[in-house]
Design an enzyme around this catalytic site. Structure first.
Site, mmCIF file in Angstrom:
data_model
loop_
_atom_site.group_PDB
_atom_site.id
_atom_site.type_symbol
_atom_site.label_atom_id
_atom_site.label_comp_id
_atom_site.label_asym_id
_atom_site.label_seq_id
_atom_site.Cartn_x
_atom_site.Cartn_y
_atom_site.Cartn_z
ATOM 1 N N LYS A 289 14.424 29.059 -10.828
ATOM 2 C CA LYS A 289 13.853 28.947 -12.173
ATOM 3 C C LYS A 289 14.923 28.746 -13.234
ATOM 4 C CE LYS A 289 9.849 30.529 -10.383
ATOM 5 N NZ LYS A 289 9.586 30.794 -8.964
ATOM 6 N N TRP B 117 4.219 39.733 -6.256
ATOM 7 C CA TRP B 117 4.310 38.370 -5.723
ATOM 8 C C TRP B 117 3.779 38.410 -4.295
ATOM 9 C CZ3 TRP B 117 8.818 36.115 -2.715
ATOM 10 C CH2 TRP B 117 8.697 34.730 -2.578
ATOM 11 N N ASP C 291 14.295 42.390 -7.135
ATOM 12 C CA ASP C 291 14.036 40.963 -6.962
ATOM 13 C C ASP C 291 14.220 40.334 -8.340
ATOM 14 O OD1 ASP C 291 13.171 38.437 -6.431
ATOM 15 O OD2 ASP C 291 11.183 38.990 -5.718
HETATM 16 C C1 LMR Z 1 5.130 31.522 -7.845
HETATM 17 O O1 LMR Z 1 4.953 32.751 -7.874
HETATM 18 O O2 LMR Z 1 4.277 30.707 -8.257
HETATM 19 C C2 LMR Z 1 6.445 30.963 -7.384
HETATM 20 O O3 LMR Z 1 7.369 31.976 -7.217
HETATM 21 C C3 LMR Z 1 6.279 30.087 -6.205
HETATM 22 C C4 LMR Z 1 6.025 30.803 -4.922
HETATM 23 O O4 LMR Z 1 6.763 30.549 -3.967
HETATM 24 O O5 LMR Z 1 5.094 31.604 -4.847
#
Ligand code: LMR
Length: 402
Positions: free
Chosen positions: A251, A133, A215
């Site tokens: 989510k 992420w 996470d």
């Molecule tokens: C995503 O990965 O699209 C979501 O978790 C939103 C974000 O804050 O990046």
């Protein structure tokens, strides 16, 4: 010192920039496969029925007010969140070695945990999966970590987990490195280790004296089962490892803008709990003083009330819709004879699929079909519906054939 006049433009945050480009697009067939948010088959955001019901109940409860919450948040929330993560009968809970702190969603939990580790305990090095992420790096650097490192995770050729690379990188990590692990539904690849692979990962982490930082943003989303999706966290905790886990309720409760999160801290020794809590209190106090009430109150009310706790049904509704879109997309691509293998669409789990589309193909989909996705080829499966699935499959097919 840098004067305000010489300030350079910061880079855009891709996921929000792509989402905005979608919103600004006026094309009737546009499709949003970018930001990770659930959509119904009608393409609409969904307020879970149990959340709506609880909000109405809370609105009519005249005993509630808008006084400050404690610095560490609502105890009823953080203890329920910790039990949801570990299972109420987990030894870490029964032995009084685990507790939670209410935070500003999962990002806030990462930040509180990282700041605590960096500033109170002096941790410097953190490892994140390649890819991960996009916010992990920034959150940890801003929290005081100074040594960002990556561990191999994704084998792009075989579209699977690079377990050997992963283990090798952990083997080479200096003692006391913090290892960010995705509890389930890895973002962005949708590819999780199997139980046997998690066991190997835990083994190296333990041997090398590394610090696991989970996470957990998708508990319930991967399989539809809260227990199943918490397997890795529960397993690590059952090995007696000291660890933390950031939890998001964006989510699984659909509470994206309420910023409801929790950081669960699991200690080896019960006697460390009070001093650790007191230091975490200072971490939070210096950051935002105390968390907001609304979202945490909703989650606490639901999790602590067995009758309302039909939450699992809504989670299953969401997880099942995603699963059916996965198989629908794969079938269509296979029927169209789209070059390449598409089995990964159904073997990956959670909200996202890492399609393997190249940045040029992504650009083509955006410019020619008004289908918005991230440059990495990540798509949010929830953006696909029975209404647009044929269009999306055809567009991917035509793009891959170019
Ligand atoms: C995503 O990965 O699209 C979501 O978790 C939103 C974000 O804050 O990046």
């Amino acid at each position: 010192m840098c004067g305000i006049n010489s300030m350079k433009l910061g880079p855009p945050i891709e996921v929000f920039a792509v989402n905005k480009a979608y919103l600004d697009d006026t094309h009737p067939d546009k499709v949003n496969l970018s930001i990770g948010a659930y959509r119904t088959d009608e393409g609409k955001p969904w307020v879970l029925p149990v959340v709506r019901k609880t909000e109405l109940q809370l609105a009519n409860d005249e005993t509630l007010n808008h006084e400050y919450l404690p610095v560490l948040g609502l105890e009823a929330f953080s203890s329920a969140a910790t039990s949801m993560l570990l299972g109420a009968d987990h030894s870490a809970i029964l032995e009084g070695r685990a507790f939670g702190v209410q935070t500003l969603s999962g990002t806030g939990a990462l930040r509180v945990g990282a700041e605590f580790l960096a500033r109170q305990l002096g941790y410097k090095t953190f490892y994140f999966s390649q890819p991960t992420w996009e916010n992990h790096r920034l959150v940890f650097l801003n929290s005081g970590f100074t040594e960002p490192r990556e561990y191999r995770y994704w084998d792009a050729n075989n579209r699977t987990l690079d377990l050997n690379g992963f283990l090798e990188d952990l083997q080479g990590a200096p003692e006391n490195s913090v290892i960010i692990l995705h509890a389930c539904a890895h973002n962005p690849t949708g590819c999780d280790p199997t139980h046997e692979q998690w066991e190997k990962i835990a083994q190296v982490i333990e041997e090398k004296k590394l610090f696991p930082f989970f996470d957990s943003a998708y508990q319930g989303f991967a399989s539809g089962e809260l227990e199943k999706d918490a397997w890795a966290v529960r397993y690590f905790a059952s090995r007696g490892l000291e660890m933390v886990c950031a939890q998001s309720f964006a989510k699984n409760f659909g509470l994206y803008n309420e910023r409801v999160g929790n950081i669960t801290v699991i200690l080896k020794d019960k006697q460390d709990l009070i001093p650790v809590k007191s230091q975490l209190t200072l971490t939070v106090r210096g950051m935002y003083s105390n968390p907001p009430n609304h979202g945490g109150r909703i989650v606490a009310t639901v999790l602590n009330n067995p009758q309302l706790y039909d939450e699992k049904e809504s989670i299953r509704t969401m997880a099942n819709r995603i699963l059916s879109m996965r198989s629908g997309l794969k079938e269509r691509l296979q029927r169209l004879g789209t070059p390449g293998t598409w089995d990964h669409i159904t073997s990956q789990i959670g909200m996202f699929s890492y399609t393997g589309l190249s940045p040029r193909q992504v650009e083509h989909l955006v410019n020619n079909y008004h289908i918005y996705l991230l440059k990495s080829g990540r798509i949010n499966m929830c953006g696909i519906s029975t209404k647009n699935i044929d269009y999306v499959a055809k567009a991917i097919n035509e793009t891959v054939l170019l």
